[in-house]
Design a protein around this motif. Structure first.
Motif, mmCIF file in Angstrom:
data_model
loop_
_atom_site.group_PDB
_atom_site.id
_atom_site.type_symbol
_atom_site.label_atom_id
_atom_site.label_comp_id
_atom_site.label_asym_id
_atom_site.label_seq_id
_atom_site.Cartn_x
_atom_site.Cartn_y
_atom_site.Cartn_z
ATOM 1 N N TYR A 1 0.836 -1.205 0.000
ATOM 2 C CA TYR A 1 0.000 0.000 0.000
ATOM 3 C C TYR A 1 0.869 1.252 0.000
ATOM 4 C CZ TYR A 1 -4.109 -2.866 1.282
ATOM 5 O OH TYR A 1 -5.137 -3.781 1.301
ATOM 6 N N GLU A 2 1.829 1.293 0.913
ATOM 7 C CA GLU A 2 2.630 2.504 1.083
ATOM 8 C C GLU A 2 3.504 2.784 -0.135
ATOM 9 O OE1 GLU A 2 4.643 1.658 4.713
ATOM 10 O OE2 GLU A 2 3.046 2.534 5.958
ATOM 11 N N THR A 3 3.958 1.732 -0.804
ATOM 12 C CA THR A 3 4.788 1.936 -1.994
ATOM 13 C C THR A 3 4.006 2.649 -3.094
ATOM 14 O OG1 THR A 3 6.131 -0.009 -1.514
ATOM 15 C CG2 THR A 3 6.127 0.784 -3.779
ATOM 16 N N VAL A 4 2.771 2.240 -3.306
ATOM 17 C CA VAL A 4 1.954 2.861 -4.349
ATOM 18 C C VAL A 4 1.592 4.292 -3.968
ATOM 19 C CG1 VAL A 4 -0.272 2.750 -5.529
ATOM 20 C CG2 VAL A 4 1.076 0.666 -5.195
ATOM 21 N N VAL A 5 1.254 4.518 -2.714
ATOM 22 C CA VAL A 5 0.919 5.869 -2.285
ATOM 23 C C VAL A 5 2.137 6.780 -2.407
ATOM 24 C CG1 VAL A 5 0.172 7.282 -0.330
ATOM 25 C CG2 VAL A 5 -0.914 5.075 -0.744
ATOM 26 N N ARG A 6 3.294 6.230 -2.090
ATOM 27 C CA ARG A 6 4.527 7.024 -2.152
ATOM 28 C C ARG A 6 4.885 7.383 -3.578
ATOM 29 N NH1 ARG A 6 7.280 3.737 0.439
ATOM 30 N NH2 ARG A 6 7.129 4.654 2.523
ATOM 31 N N GLY A 7 4.426 6.614 -4.522
ATOM 32 C CA GLY A 7 4.733 6.864 -5.918
ATOM 33 C C GLY A 7 5.612 5.795 -6.533
ATOM 34 N N GLY A 8 5.873 4.747 -5.799
ATOM 35 C CA GLY A 8 6.635 3.622 -6.326
ATOM 36 C C GLY A 8 8.114 3.674 -6.055
ATOM 37 N N ASP A 9 8.649 4.825 -5.633
ATOM 38 C CA ASP A 9 10.085 4.962 -5.411
ATOM 39 C C ASP A 9 10.390 4.814 -3.927
ATOM 40 O OD1 ASP A 9 12.743 5.446 -5.494
ATOM 41 O OD2 ASP A 9 12.599 7.562 -6.052
ATOM 42 N N THR A 10 11.029 3.733 -3.528
ATOM 43 C CA THR A 10 11.389 3.486 -2.134
ATOM 44 C C THR A 10 12.861 3.719 -1.867
ATOM 45 O OG1 THR A 10 11.770 1.142 -2.583
ATOM 46 C CG2 THR A 10 9.553 1.783 -1.900
ATOM 47 N N THR A 11 13.622 4.114 -2.884
ATOM 48 C CA THR A 11 15.060 4.282 -2.699
ATOM 49 C C THR A 11 15.404 5.591 -2.013
ATOM 50 O OG1 THR A 11 15.244 5.282 -4.899
ATOM 51 C CG2 THR A 11 15.508 2.893 -4.739
ATOM 52 N N ALA A 12 14.549 6.578 -2.129
ATOM 53 C CA ALA A 12 14.846 7.890 -1.541
ATOM 54 C C ALA A 12 13.611 8.405 -0.811
ATOM 55 C CB ALA A 12 15.278 8.878 -2.624
ATOM 56 N N PRO A 13 13.334 7.858 0.383
ATOM 57 C CA PRO A 13 12.122 8.285 1.099
ATOM 58 C C PRO A 13 12.121 9.750 1.462
ATOM 59 C CG PRO A 13 13.560 6.935 2.488
ATOM 60 C CD PRO A 13 14.096 6.850 1.103
ATOM 61 N N GLU A 14 13.316 10.373 1.537
ATOM 62 C CA GLU A 14 13.342 11.793 1.892
ATOM 63 C C GLU A 14 12.846 12.669 0.761
ATOM 64 O OE1 GLU A 14 17.113 10.759 -0.172
ATOM 65 O OE2 GLU A 14 15.904 9.900 1.452
ATOM 66 N N VAL B 1 10.050 12.138 -0.904
ATOM 67 C CA VAL B 1 8.623 11.969 -1.072
ATOM 68 C C VAL B 1 7.963 13.349 -1.121
ATOM 69 C CG1 VAL B 1 6.518 11.081 -0.010
ATOM 70 C CG2 VAL B 1 8.621 9.740 0.088
ATOM 71 N N SER B 2 7.047 13.536 -2.063
ATOM 72 C CA SER B 2 6.373 14.822 -2.210
ATOM 73 C C SER B 2 5.523 15.127 -0.978
ATOM 74 C CB SER B 2 5.488 14.818 -3.456
ATOM 75 O OG SER B 2 4.408 13.913 -3.295
ATOM 76 N N LYS B 3 5.223 16.436 -0.814
ATOM 77 C CA LYS B 3 4.402 16.830 0.331
ATOM 78 C C LYS B 3 3.024 16.185 0.285
ATOM 79 C CE LYS B 3 6.563 21.340 1.148
ATOM 80 N NZ LYS B 3 6.325 22.817 1.245
ATOM 81 N N MET B 4 2.457 16.064 -0.914
ATOM 82 C CA MET B 4 1.138 15.455 -1.042
ATOM 83 C C MET B 4 1.180 13.983 -0.644
ATOM 84 S SD MET B 4 -1.372 15.356 -4.369
ATOM 85 C CE MET B 4 -1.309 17.146 -4.456
ATOM 86 N N ALA B 5 2.218 13.263 -1.112
ATOM 87 C CA ALA B 5 2.342 11.854 -0.763
ATOM 88 C C ALA B 5 2.609 11.679 0.724
ATOM 89 C CB ALA B 5 3.459 11.205 -1.577
ATOM 90 N N ALA B 6 3.410 12.575 1.307
ATOM 91 C CA ALA B 6 3.692 12.488 2.740
ATOM 92 C C ALA B 6 2.426 12.692 3.560
ATOM 93 C CB ALA B 6 4.744 13.524 3.122
ATOM 94 N N ALA B 7 1.580 13.637 3.145
ATOM 95 C CA ALA B 7 0.310 13.851 3.845
ATOM 96 C C ALA B 7 -0.600 12.637 3.702
ATOM 97 C CB ALA B 7 -0.378 15.099 3.303
ATOM 98 N N SER B 8 -0.634 12.052 2.498
ATOM 99 C CA SER B 8 -1.448 10.850 2.289
ATOM 100 C C SER B 8 -0.972 9.709 3.166
ATOM 101 C CB SER B 8 -1.423 10.444 0.817
ATOM 102 O OG SER B 8 -1.986 11.445 -0.007
ATOM 103 N N LEU B 9 0.345 9.570 3.309
ATOM 104 C CA LEU B 9 0.904 8.504 4.150
ATOM 105 C C LEU B 9 0.564 8.733 5.624
ATOM 106 C CD1 LEU B 9 4.388 7.997 2.463
ATOM 107 C CD2 LEU B 9 2.472 6.385 2.480
ATOM 108 N N ARG B 10 0.510 9.985 6.055
ATOM 109 C CA ARG B 10 0.125 10.263 7.441
ATOM 110 C C ARG B 10 -1.321 9.863 7.691
ATOM 111 N NH1 ARG B 10 3.042 15.144 6.558
ATOM 112 N NH2 ARG B 10 1.077 16.284 6.184
ATOM 113 N N GLY B 11 -2.208 10.256 6.766
ATOM 114 C CA GLY B 11 -3.600 9.854 6.907
ATOM 115 C C GLY B 11 -3.778 8.358 6.822
ATOM 116 N N PHE B 12 -3.023 7.720 5.925
ATOM 117 C CA PHE B 12 -3.065 6.267 5.781
ATOM 118 C C PHE B 12 -2.676 5.595 7.097
ATOM 119 C CE2 PHE B 12 -0.746 2.332 5.102
ATOM 120 C CZ PHE B 12 -1.593 1.593 4.300
ATOM 121 N N ALA B 13 -1.577 6.038 7.695
ATOM 122 C CA ALA B 13 -1.087 5.412 8.924
ATOM 123 C C ALA B 13 -2.066 5.571 10.070
ATOM 124 C CB ALA B 13 0.275 6.007 9.289
ATOM 125 N N ARG B 14 -2.662 6.771 10.189
ATOM 126 C CA ARG B 14 -3.621 6.996 11.277
ATOM 127 C C ARG B 14 -4.819 6.057 11.148
ATOM 128 N NH1 ARG B 14 -4.170 12.184 13.393
ATOM 129 N NH2 ARG B 14 -6.043 11.330 14.386
#
Length: 540
Positions: free
Chosen positions: A183-196, A198-211
């Motif tokens: 789930y998180e890989t797709v929300v992040r945009g598919g790139d797991t090599t450089a988590p830093e 991650v776009s602001k929109m994807a980071a916000a989506s990941l926060r809502g996802f985790a909650r």
């Protein structure tokens, strides 16, 4: 293989909440995890003919294990054969359950506890809202497992949209055979090599996802949230602890919650003296109710209702109140949150006002107020529009905010104005009716107290409600009949007034109970010169 069925999910989302994005996410996640999936959408008009729904099916065996075979998917959900349903609005959840989509033996239901009021709910003159507690009971009774929580709150706090929260809830429920990383890989945009990166929109989506993931995946936490919601223990309606102890000791416990809210409202609206006037009026009501019901068999319902409706009436809306509310820091914070303005964004807020002669006359002494209103009425009788002053104030600017705060500081002028005097006189007349009715019969006083519901809104709506209340007090409350008959007639008139803003039902009810219909108010007639029709051109 023939006995294995696809996992079915119905997604119900309102417009602009990202239901289509959520569906695309799920299909991408299934493909990323190596599973076959299919989705379809059924358009709708949310809160009118139903939400736009999206139907997803995922075959629970990886494609690599199918040996070249391809599963057959359905295009539409089948009532009674649905594995799960996720919805962003509680009434839409109940609507789909009413369509037979959810069954107690099979369906997992994930729903937001938030509400978006329907058109029918908003049209009611009284409180037309559907009871959320009843809707939750429907979810409980027609689901194998249910998770109900405030998705909108999590989305706002995370700075994302509801679709990300719904995705986290689906992941936390374990409905599909996907890992959380999928789930998180797709929300992040598919790139797991450089988590830093991650776009602001994807980071916000990941926060809502985790909650949402944690909310649904922890049964004890979820059970606590459901119990709290069923008990209607909403922090927004808890009484603030501002009522002085010596005052609280004079009122029974059944009244104190509403009393405290009303007392706090008076302090915020005017000052301590106005709050004390509110308490003194309620003390008189309590004394009259105790005379007729000394044991408190009716839980002091008359005093409790008066605490509610008296506070609302005494805190009547005027231009001072409007300016105060629009210039508060909490309002600016709320607007920033609603538009999701960041630190680098430029936010400008313009408030549009159009105060007329009645708004200005309200703050003038009675003699000057009457003069101004007569002048405006003469304008109307001459065929002119009522006088008004259109204003556009930028509350983001220093000058605009200073203007609003200056107007909001005129509380001292409010109590010297004509409207304040008129409102207090009508309140005292209503209060006198409640006291007199309570001394005759408890139900009669209670029904007159409930007539405070007629006072609502502003402008013509507010004036119409006060006229209706005064007419009921003048013609149905007097002791011409037995107290029980008086109470029944007042209850019928109040119900009719709330059901029909035109007043036709109220007039019919008044006549049926032996009271005259409301007098017809004079209205100016405007004659408009008829424009002659254009003559067709003659052929040469």
């Amino acid at each position: 293989m023939n006995d294995i069925r696809p996992i079915s999910l119905l997604i119900c989302a309102l417009g602009g909440e990202g239901g289509g994005v959520l569906t695309e996410w799920l299909i991408d996640i299934a493909r990323h995890a190596g599973y076959a999936a299919q989705s379809t959408s059924i358009p709708g008009v949310a809160q009118r003919t139903g939400a736009t729904t999206y139907y997803v099916e995922v075959f629970p065996i990886p494609v690599s294990q199918l040996g070249g075979r391809r599963p057959v998917f359905s295009l539409n959900p089948v009532p009674g054969a649905l594995d799960a349903m996720v919805s962003s609005e509680l009434l839409e959840t109940a609507r789909q359950i009413g369509n037979g989509m959810s069954t107690p033996q099979r369906t997992l239901v994930i729903s937001s506890s938030g509400r978006t009021l329907t058109t029918q709910e908003r049209m009611q003159l009284a409180d037309g809202r559907a009871d959320s507690a009843d809707l939750v009971k429907i979810v409980q009774g027609f689901s194998r497992e249910h998770h109900v929580f405030d998705m909108g709150s999590i989305a706002r706090e995370s700075g994302t949209v509801v679709s990300a929260v719904m995705l986290g809830a689906i992941a936390g429920s374990g409905l599909f055979p996907f890992r959380r990383e999928d789930y998180e890989t797709v929300v992040r945009g598919g790139d797991t090599t450089a988590p830093e990166k991650v776009s602001k929109m994807a980071a916000a989506s990941l926060r809502g996802f985790a909650r949402a993931y944690e909310t649904v995946s922890q049964p004890r936490t979820q059970a606590t949230m459901i119990k709290a919601m069923l008990a209607s223990d909403d922090e927004d309606v808890r009484a603030p602890a501002v009522l002085p102890p010596e005052v609280a000791a004079r009122f029974p416990p059944q009244v104190q919650e509403m009393l405290t809210l009303g007392y706090a409202r008076m302090l915020d609206y005017q000052d301590a003296g106005y709050a004390w006037l509110y308490l003194e009026r309620l003390r008189r009501v309590l004394a009259a109710e105790r005379e007729i019901d000394p044991s408190g068999a009716n839980d002091f319902a008359t005093t409790r209702e008066m605490a509610r409706w008296l506070a609302l009436w005494m805190a009547f809306d005027d231009i001072v109140r409007v300016a105060d509310l629009k210039s508060r820091a909490s309002r600016w914070s709320r607007v920033q949150g609603e538009v999701k303005a960041g630190d680098d964004d430029l936010l400008q807020v313009y408030d549009h006002f159009k105060p007329g002669a009645p708004e200005f006359a309200a703050l003038l002494p009675p003699a000057l107020s009457a003069t101004l209103l007569r002048w405006d009425r003469k304008r109307v009788l001459k065929g002119k529009a009522p006088w008004a002053l259109p204003l556009k104030i930028g509350s983001h600017s220093v000058l605009g905010m200073l203007s609003l705060r200056t107007l909001a500081s005129l509380k001292w002028l409010r109590v010297r104005g004509a409207r304040y005097a008129g409102e207090q006189a009508m309140i005292e007349k209503w209060l006198g009716g409640v006291l007199a009715g309570s001394r005759r019969h408890w139900r009669l006083g209670h029904e007159i107290a409930l007539c405070g519901r007629l006072i609502k809104g502003y402008g013509a709506t507010n004036e119409r409600g006060k006229d209706n209340l005064l007419h009921v007090l003048d013609h149905l409350a007097p002791a011409a009949r037995s107290p029980e008959e008086n109470a029944a007639s007042i209850a019928a008139a109040r119900t009719a007034a709330l059901a029909d803003d035109a007043g036709i039902a109220l007039d019919a009810t008044l006549v049926r109970h032996g009271a005259p219909a409301r007098p017809v108010k004079e209205q100016p007639l405007r004659f408009i010169r008829k424009i002659p029709a254009l003559q067709p051109a003659k052929e040469s």
